[in-house]
Scaffold this active site. Structure first.
Site, PDB file in Angstrom:
ATOM      1  N   PRO A  37     -28.575   7.265  -1.681  1.00  0.00           N
ATOM      2  CA  PRO A  37     -29.181   7.830  -2.886  1.00  0.00           C
ATOM      3  C   PRO A  37     -30.638   8.184  -2.607  1.00  0.00           C
ATOM      4  O   PRO A  37     -31.381   7.360  -2.080  1.00  0.00           O
ATOM      5  CB  PRO A  37     -29.109   6.666  -3.883  1.00  0.00           C
ATOM      6  CG  PRO A  37     -28.991   5.427  -3.054  1.00  0.00           C
ATOM      7  CD  PRO A  37     -28.310   5.820  -1.785  1.00  0.00           C
TER       8      PRO A  37
ATOM      9  N   SER B  14     -28.293   9.345  -6.799  1.00  0.00           N
ATOM     10  CA  SER B  14     -29.366   8.478  -7.302  1.00  0.00           C
ATOM     11  C   SER B  14     -29.486   8.571  -8.819  1.00  0.00           C
ATOM     12  O   SER B  14     -29.270   9.639  -9.395  1.00  0.00           O
ATOM     13  CB  SER B  14     -30.688   8.932  -6.664  1.00  0.00           C
ATOM     14  OG  SER B  14     -31.783   8.355  -7.316  1.00  0.00           O
TER      15      SER B  14
ATOM     16  N   TYR C 245     -30.359   1.960 -11.080  1.00  0.00           N
ATOM     17  CA  TYR C 245     -31.542   1.126 -11.273  1.00  0.00           C
ATOM     18  C   TYR C 245     -31.340   0.369 -12.569  1.00  0.00           C
ATOM     19  O   TYR C 245     -30.822   0.940 -13.535  1.00  0.00           O
ATOM     20  CB  TYR C 245     -32.803   1.989 -11.370  1.00  0.00           C
ATOM     21  CG  TYR C 245     -33.298   2.454 -10.031  1.00  0.00           C
ATOM     22  CD1 TYR C 245     -33.732   1.537  -9.082  1.00  0.00           C
ATOM     23  CD2 TYR C 245     -33.332   3.799  -9.707  1.00  0.00           C
ATOM     24  CE1 TYR C 245     -34.184   1.953  -7.834  1.00  0.00           C
ATOM     25  CE2 TYR C 245     -33.789   4.225  -8.466  1.00  0.00           C
ATOM     26  CZ  TYR C 245     -34.214   3.294  -7.537  1.00  0.00           C
ATOM     27  OH  TYR C 245     -34.656   3.709  -6.314  1.00  0.00           O
TER      28      TYR C 245
ATOM     29  N   ARG D 192     -46.932   5.192  -2.585  1.00  0.00           N
ATOM     30  CA  ARG D 192     -46.957   6.153  -1.467  1.00  0.00           C
ATOM     31  C   ARG D 192     -48.142   7.077  -1.736  1.00  0.00           C
ATOM     32  O   ARG D 192     -48.132   7.834  -2.708  1.00  0.00           O
ATOM     33  CB  ARG D 192     -45.653   6.945  -1.389  1.00  0.00           C
ATOM     34  CG  ARG D 192     -44.383   6.070  -1.222  1.00  0.00           C
ATOM     35  CD  ARG D 192     -43.684   5.931  -2.534  1.00  0.00           C
ATOM     36  NE  ARG D 192     -42.638   4.911  -2.562  1.00  0.00           N
ATOM     37  CZ  ARG D 192     -41.464   5.123  -3.124  1.00  0.00           C
ATOM     38  NH1 ARG D 192     -41.158   6.275  -3.655  1.00  0.00           N
ATOM     39  NH2 ARG D 192     -40.585   4.152  -3.168  1.00  0.00           N
TER      40      ARG D 192
ATOM     41  N   LYS E  99     -27.802  -3.153  -2.950  1.00  0.00           N
ATOM     42  CA  LYS E  99     -28.704  -2.452  -2.014  1.00  0.00           C
ATOM     43  C   LYS E  99     -30.123  -3.021  -2.066  1.00  0.00           C
ATOM     44  O   LYS E  99     -30.654  -3.249  -3.157  1.00  0.00           O
ATOM     45  CB  LYS E  99     -28.747  -0.967  -2.408  1.00  0.00           C
ATOM     46  CG  LYS E  99     -29.738  -0.107  -1.641  1.00  0.00           C
ATOM     47  CD  LYS E  99     -29.598   1.352  -2.021  1.00  0.00           C
ATOM     48  CE  LYS E  99     -30.481   2.248  -1.197  1.00  0.00           C
ATOM     49  NZ  LYS E  99     -31.880   2.233  -1.574  1.00  0.00           N
TER      50      LYS E  99
ATOM     51  N   SER F  38     -31.550  -3.203   3.589  1.00  0.00           N
ATOM     52  CA  SER F  38     -32.427  -2.045   3.397  1.00  0.00           C
ATOM     53  C   SER F  38     -33.812  -2.479   2.985  1.00  0.00           C
ATOM     54  O   SER F  38     -33.961  -3.459   2.256  1.00  0.00           O
ATOM     55  CB  SER F  38     -31.821  -1.155   2.286  1.00  0.00           C
ATOM     56  OG  SER F  38     -32.732  -0.166   1.870  1.00  0.00           O
TER      57      SER F  38
ATOM     58  N   HIS G 196     -35.613   0.091   1.715  1.00  0.00           N
ATOM     59  CA  HIS G 196     -35.856   1.317   0.944  1.00  0.00           C
ATOM     60  C   HIS G 196     -36.574   2.369   1.798  1.00  0.00           C
ATOM     61  O   HIS G 196     -37.475   3.071   1.339  1.00  0.00           O
ATOM     62  CB  HIS G 196     -36.692   0.984  -0.297  1.00  0.00           C
ATOM     63  CG  HIS G 196     -36.323   1.795  -1.509  1.00  0.00           C
ATOM     64  ND1 HIS G 196     -35.559   1.314  -2.544  1.00  0.00           N
ATOM     65  CD2 HIS G 196     -36.598   3.078  -1.843  1.00  0.00           C
ATOM     66  CE1 HIS G 196     -35.406   2.252  -3.467  1.00  0.00           C
ATOM     67  NE2 HIS G 196     -36.015   3.346  -3.055  1.00  0.00           N
TER      68      HIS G 196
ATOM     69  N   ARG H  72     -33.283  10.326   4.753  1.00  0.00           N
ATOM     70  CA  ARG H  72     -34.117  11.436   5.231  1.00  0.00           C
ATOM     71  C   ARG H  72     -33.334  12.385   6.140  1.00  0.00           C
ATOM     72  O   ARG H  72     -33.532  13.606   6.078  1.00  0.00           O
ATOM     73  CB  ARG H  72     -35.331  10.890   5.975  1.00  0.00           C
ATOM     74  CG  ARG H  72     -36.269  10.126   5.063  1.00  0.00           C
ATOM     75  CD  ARG H  72     -37.506   9.653   5.769  1.00  0.00           C
ATOM     76  NE  ARG H  72     -38.389   8.946   4.856  1.00  0.00           N
ATOM     77  CZ  ARG H  72     -38.390   7.633   4.658  1.00  0.00           C
ATOM     78  NH1 ARG H  72     -37.547   6.857   5.319  1.00  0.00           N
ATOM     79  NH2 ARG H  72     -39.233   7.082   3.814  1.00  0.00           N
TER      80      ARG H  72
HETATM   81  C1  GLV Z   1     -36.893   6.125  -5.075  1.00  0.00           C
HETATM   82  O1  GLV Z   1     -35.840   5.633  -4.795  1.00  0.00           O
HETATM   83  C2  GLV Z   1     -37.980   6.291  -4.172  1.00  0.00           C
HETATM   84  O2  GLV Z   1     -37.992   5.635  -3.126  1.00  0.00           O
HETATM   85  O3  GLV Z   1     -38.860   7.096  -4.468  1.00  0.00           O
END
Ligand code: GLV
Length: 388
Positions: free
Chosen positions: A78, A107, A130, A165, A252, A274, A276, A331
């Protein structure tokens, strides 16, 4: 037509053809990106054993993930905002996965809705959930996934709050993008993307807009997660969601053997090891490093899958040989989608399958199910020596 030999070729085209904001969203990890980097560099530390003078004919990559036949042990993970990488991106990726014979996972934070994807595909897909504060919305989301005949619920446990991020903040990430002078200057060089986007009506979060109440800015991932996601998630709530769903479940975001034991106790069809994709807890260990301790803890009780860091067929081969029953790519398929749409996702799957198939043959094996630890060279201290 460019010659595509590896996922990196698709990544270069993805970068060239997709608005910077969405390429960066895909290619970022949180904070210093240490975990994001180590997810891939740790795969390089594991080596494959070359064997010779063995029959290499009649090879197969076919296997099963949670009892479902798959053309290779790879599912599409996802990925939020996939429909911003290319117009109708989730539909395109789901179609490519269906034709290839691997599972597609939609997702919660997709652009195309559950119903959109169901309408354009015939193979059942998996739905990633989620957990939300709004119980009514959560229940309706689960009902919608059931009505769409999704064949597994992938419950994400590692994103109750969003890891930062940096690029997303700097770029002002939103879906659809806000047309600032900077964004317009970028779009001026991404013609195909823009024209395709003008041709679709799917340009915002399809599972939210018109479904969830109380989101102040539905175009912003940050406000949507901050306002809706349940920061009080616990194992009891996971059990309740499992009951509401009543079908197959993948948990997950497990990266710790103790959590893996809890996940197995709560009951699930698979655990997905994971971090993420390095997008949440920066400084956590890579998924491939944590695979062994988690297999030791629960490998006999439950199917263990892995994502984060897979960019090649060799990576899949390494994870599967260590004991994972399946892997997920995020990715790697998004690069294909951003580069060439549905065809690009197919190319990504073909690249990975070919790398896996030839590497397996050169390891002296003809069936992916026969690959095992004996085919690998793993550094003695691979899981690390850490002081608690
Ligand atoms: C959502 O799953 C993200 O990592 O932005």
């Amino acid at each position: 037509m460019p010659v595509i030999t590896c996922i990196d070729d698709l990544k270069r085209l993805h970068r060239k053809r997709t608005p910077k904001m969405f390429y960066d969203y895909c290619e970022s990890g949180s904070w210093t990106e240490q975990t994001f980097r180590e997810n891939t560099s740790d795969f390089q530390k594991i080596r494959l054993k070359q064997r010779v003078a063995v029959d290499m004919t009649n090879r197969t990559l076919e296997t099963e993930m949670i009892g479902q036949k798959v053309a290779m042990p790879v599912a599409l993970a996802p990925v939020g905002l996939t429909g911003m990488q290319r117009a109708d991106g989730e539909i395109k990726a789901a179609k490519a996965a269906e034709k290839f014979g691997v599972p597609f996972t939609l997702s919660t934070m997709s652009i195309c809705s559950i119903e959109d994807v169901a309408e354009h595909t015939s193979a059942p897909f998996w739905f990633q959930l989620y957990t939300m504060k709004d119980q009514d919305y959560l229940r309706r989301l689960i009902e919608r996934a059931k009505a769409a005949k999704c064949s597994a619920l992938v419950i994400t446990l590692d994103l109750q709050i969003l890891g930062q991020r940096h690029m997303d903040l700097k770029n002002g990430l939103s879906a659809p993008p806000k047309l600032t002078p900077k964004v317009l200057a970028d779009l001026a060089t991404k013609w195909t993307w823009g024209l395709e986007m003008l041709g679709t009506k799917r340009r915002s979060f399809g599972n939210i807009v018109g479904h969830a109440k109380g989101v102040t800015d539905p175009s912003s991932l940050f406000s949507w997660t901050a306002e809706q996601f349940d920061p009080q998630l616990d194992w009891g709530k996971i059990e309740e969601i499992k009951k509401m769903w009543g079908g197959k479940v993948i948990l997950k975001g497990v990266l710790d053997p103790e959590d893996a034991k809890m996940a197995a106790k709560v009951g699930c069809d698979a655990i997905l090891v994971s971090n993420h994709g390095g997008r949440q807890l920066d400084g956590a260990l890579s998924s491939i490093r944590m695979l062994d301790p988690i297999l030791d803890a629960v490998g006999d009780e439950v199917e263990v899958h892995l994502d984060s860091g897979i960019r090649s067929g060799q990576d899949v081969l390494k994870a599967v040989s260590m004991g994972a029953k399946g892997t997920f790519i995020g990715r790697a398929f998004v690069h294909g989608l951003g580069a060439m749409g549905e065809e690009g996702v197919t190319r990504a799957l073909e690249v990975i399958a070919k790398e896996m198939d030839i590497s397996m043959a050169l390891c002296g094996k003809r069936d992916i199910k026969d690959m095992g630890r004996g085919d690998l060279l793993i550094p003695e201290d691979f899981s690390g020596r850490w002081k608690d």
